[in-house]
Design a protein around this motif. Structure first.
Motif, mmCIF file in Angstrom:
data_model
loop_
_atom_site.group_PDB
_atom_site.id
_atom_site.type_symbol
_atom_site.label_atom_id
_atom_site.label_comp_id
_atom_site.label_asym_id
_atom_site.label_seq_id
_atom_site.Cartn_x
_atom_site.Cartn_y
_atom_site.Cartn_z
ATOM 1 N N GLY A 53 0.806 -1.217 0.000
ATOM 2 C CA GLY A 53 0.000 0.000 0.000
ATOM 3 C C GLY A 53 0.838 1.266 0.000
ATOM 4 N N GLN A 54 1.958 1.223 0.691
ATOM 5 C CA GLN A 54 2.820 2.406 0.772
ATOM 6 C C GLN A 54 3.489 2.690 -0.567
ATOM 7 O OE1 GLN A 54 5.382 2.341 4.160
ATOM 8 N NE2 GLN A 54 6.053 4.438 3.856
ATOM 9 N N ILE A 55 3.988 1.649 -1.234
ATOM 10 C CA ILE A 55 4.627 1.886 -2.531
ATOM 11 C C ILE A 55 3.581 2.292 -3.562
ATOM 12 C CG2 ILE A 55 4.625 -0.469 -3.487
ATOM 13 C CD1 ILE A 55 7.473 2.098 -3.731
ATOM 14 N N ASN A 56 2.371 1.734 -3.442
ATOM 15 C CA ASN A 56 1.304 2.142 -4.366
ATOM 16 C C ASN A 56 0.974 3.625 -4.203
ATOM 17 O OD1 ASN A 56 1.142 -0.454 -5.358
ATOM 18 N ND2 ASN A 56 -0.676 -0.993 -4.179
ATOM 19 N N GLU A 57 0.959 4.091 -2.969
ATOM 20 C CA GLU A 57 0.677 5.505 -2.696
ATOM 21 C C GLU A 57 1.767 6.404 -3.296
ATOM 22 O OE1 GLU A 57 0.441 8.315 1.248
ATOM 23 O OE2 GLU A 57 -0.415 6.295 1.388
ATOM 24 N N ALA A 58 3.018 6.024 -3.110
ATOM 25 C CA ALA A 58 4.128 6.813 -3.663
ATOM 26 C C ALA A 58 4.071 6.808 -5.192
ATOM 27 C CB ALA A 58 5.464 6.258 -3.181
ATOM 28 N N TYR A 59 3.806 5.638 -5.770
ATOM 29 C CA TYR A 59 3.756 5.538 -7.237
ATOM 30 C C TYR A 59 2.582 6.336 -7.801
ATOM 31 C CZ TYR A 59 4.310 3.592 -11.886
ATOM 32 O OH TYR A 59 4.512 3.444 -13.242
ATOM 33 N N LYS A 60 1.464 6.347 -7.090
ATOM 34 C CA LYS A 60 0.308 7.132 -7.541
ATOM 35 C C LYS A 60 0.666 8.617 -7.596
ATOM 36 C CE LYS A 60 -4.608 7.996 -6.847
ATOM 37 N NZ LYS A 60 -4.645 8.673 -8.108
ATOM 38 N N LYS A 61 1.428 9.081 -6.610
ATOM 39 C CA LYS A 61 1.859 10.489 -6.624
ATOM 40 C C LYS A 61 2.726 10.766 -7.846
ATOM 41 C CE LYS A 61 1.481 11.631 -1.757
ATOM 42 N NZ LYS A 61 2.155 12.184 -0.573
ATOM 43 N N LEU A 62 3.573 9.817 -8.209
ATOM 44 C CA LEU A 62 4.391 9.981 -9.415
ATOM 45 C C LEU A 62 3.515 9.977 -10.663
ATOM 46 C CD1 LEU A 62 7.391 7.629 -8.592
ATOM 47 C CD2 LEU A 62 7.407 10.129 -8.631
ATOM 48 N N GLN A 63 2.532 9.088 -10.696
ATOM 49 C CA GLN A 63 1.627 9.017 -11.851
ATOM 50 C C GLN A 63 0.806 10.291 -11.983
ATOM 51 O OE1 GLN A 63 -0.304 5.258 -10.777
ATOM 52 N NE2 GLN A 63 0.321 4.504 -12.781
ATOM 53 N N ASP A 64 0.274 10.755 -10.873
ATOM 54 C CA ASP A 64 -0.561 11.951 -10.908
ATOM 55 C C ASP A 64 0.249 13.177 -11.293
ATOM 56 O OD1 ASP A 64 -2.676 10.367 -10.135
ATOM 57 O OD2 ASP A 64 -2.694 11.072 -8.052
ATOM 58 N N GLY A 65 1.495 13.233 -10.865
ATOM 59 C CA GLY A 65 2.316 14.404 -11.127
ATOM 60 C C GLY A 65 2.987 14.417 -12.487
ATOM 61 N N TRP A 66 3.447 13.233 -12.959
ATOM 62 C CA TRP A 66 4.228 13.220 -14.189
ATOM 63 C C TRP A 66 3.928 12.044 -15.091
ATOM 64 C CZ3 TRP A 66 6.142 14.080 -9.346
ATOM 65 C CH2 TRP A 66 6.493 15.403 -9.095
ATOM 66 N N LEU A 67 3.934 10.858 -14.535
ATOM 67 C CA LEU A 67 3.867 9.668 -15.365
ATOM 68 C C LEU A 67 2.565 9.552 -16.141
ATOM 69 C CD1 LEU A 67 5.535 7.121 -12.922
ATOM 70 C CD2 LEU A 67 6.597 8.462 -14.748
ATOM 71 N N GLY A 68 1.480 10.051 -15.566
ATOM 72 C CA GLY A 68 0.197 10.004 -16.257
ATOM 73 C C GLY A 68 0.201 10.831 -17.539
ATOM 74 N N ASN A 69 1.075 11.810 -17.613
ATOM 75 C CA ASN A 69 1.182 12.667 -18.793
ATOM 76 C C ASN A 69 2.314 12.218 -19.714
ATOM 77 O OD1 ASN A 69 -0.808 14.375 -17.726
ATOM 78 N ND2 ASN A 69 0.721 15.492 -16.550
#
Length: 132
Positions: free
Chosen positions: A55-71
């Protein structure tokens, strides 16, 4: 997450989740630089975020996705470093997840495979590793 790896700092335990990026001069991004002259990379620099709980790594990765990776953008090294300092359970977290340069054969199998197969500047998806 991320690669900017220096010779391995040991992580405790098995089955930890890591996300990584490798970059030859900062973290977070894939293959880089020091070559054996045969077209293959023998050293890579990487950064990572190491977490025991999924859950913790998923939360960190989601922040990366929302900030940069999703784009489709690459994560700026300074931003990856902030997340590594916040989430990583590895001592390297205090250095933004930076592991420095390391050769093939120095890191645990799954981490090494991701580190040497992620493009420069890219951030890998989370993966399970035995140590790093």
């Amino acid at each position: 997450m991320g690669k900017n790896s220096k010779p391995k700092e040991s992580a405790k335990g098995k089955g930890k989740q890591a996300a990584g990026g490798s970059d030859e001069s900062s973290k977070g991004k894939g293959k880089s630089g020091k070559s054996d002259g045969l077209g293959t990379c023998t050293y890579v620099k990487a950064r990572h975020i190491l977490c025991e709980k999924q859950g913790q790594i998923n939360e960190a990765y989601k922040k990366l996705q929302d900030g940069w990776l999703g784009n489709g953008d690459k994560v700026p090294p300074a931003e990856f470093a902030k997340l590594a300092a916040e989430y990583s359970e590895c001592p390297s977290g205090k250095k933004g997840g930076d592991l420095g340069w390391f050769p093939r054969g120095k890191m645990a199998g799954p981490f090494q495979e991701v580190a040497f197969n992620t493009l420069i500047g890219a951030t890998s998806a989370p993966f399970k590793s035995t140590a790093c």
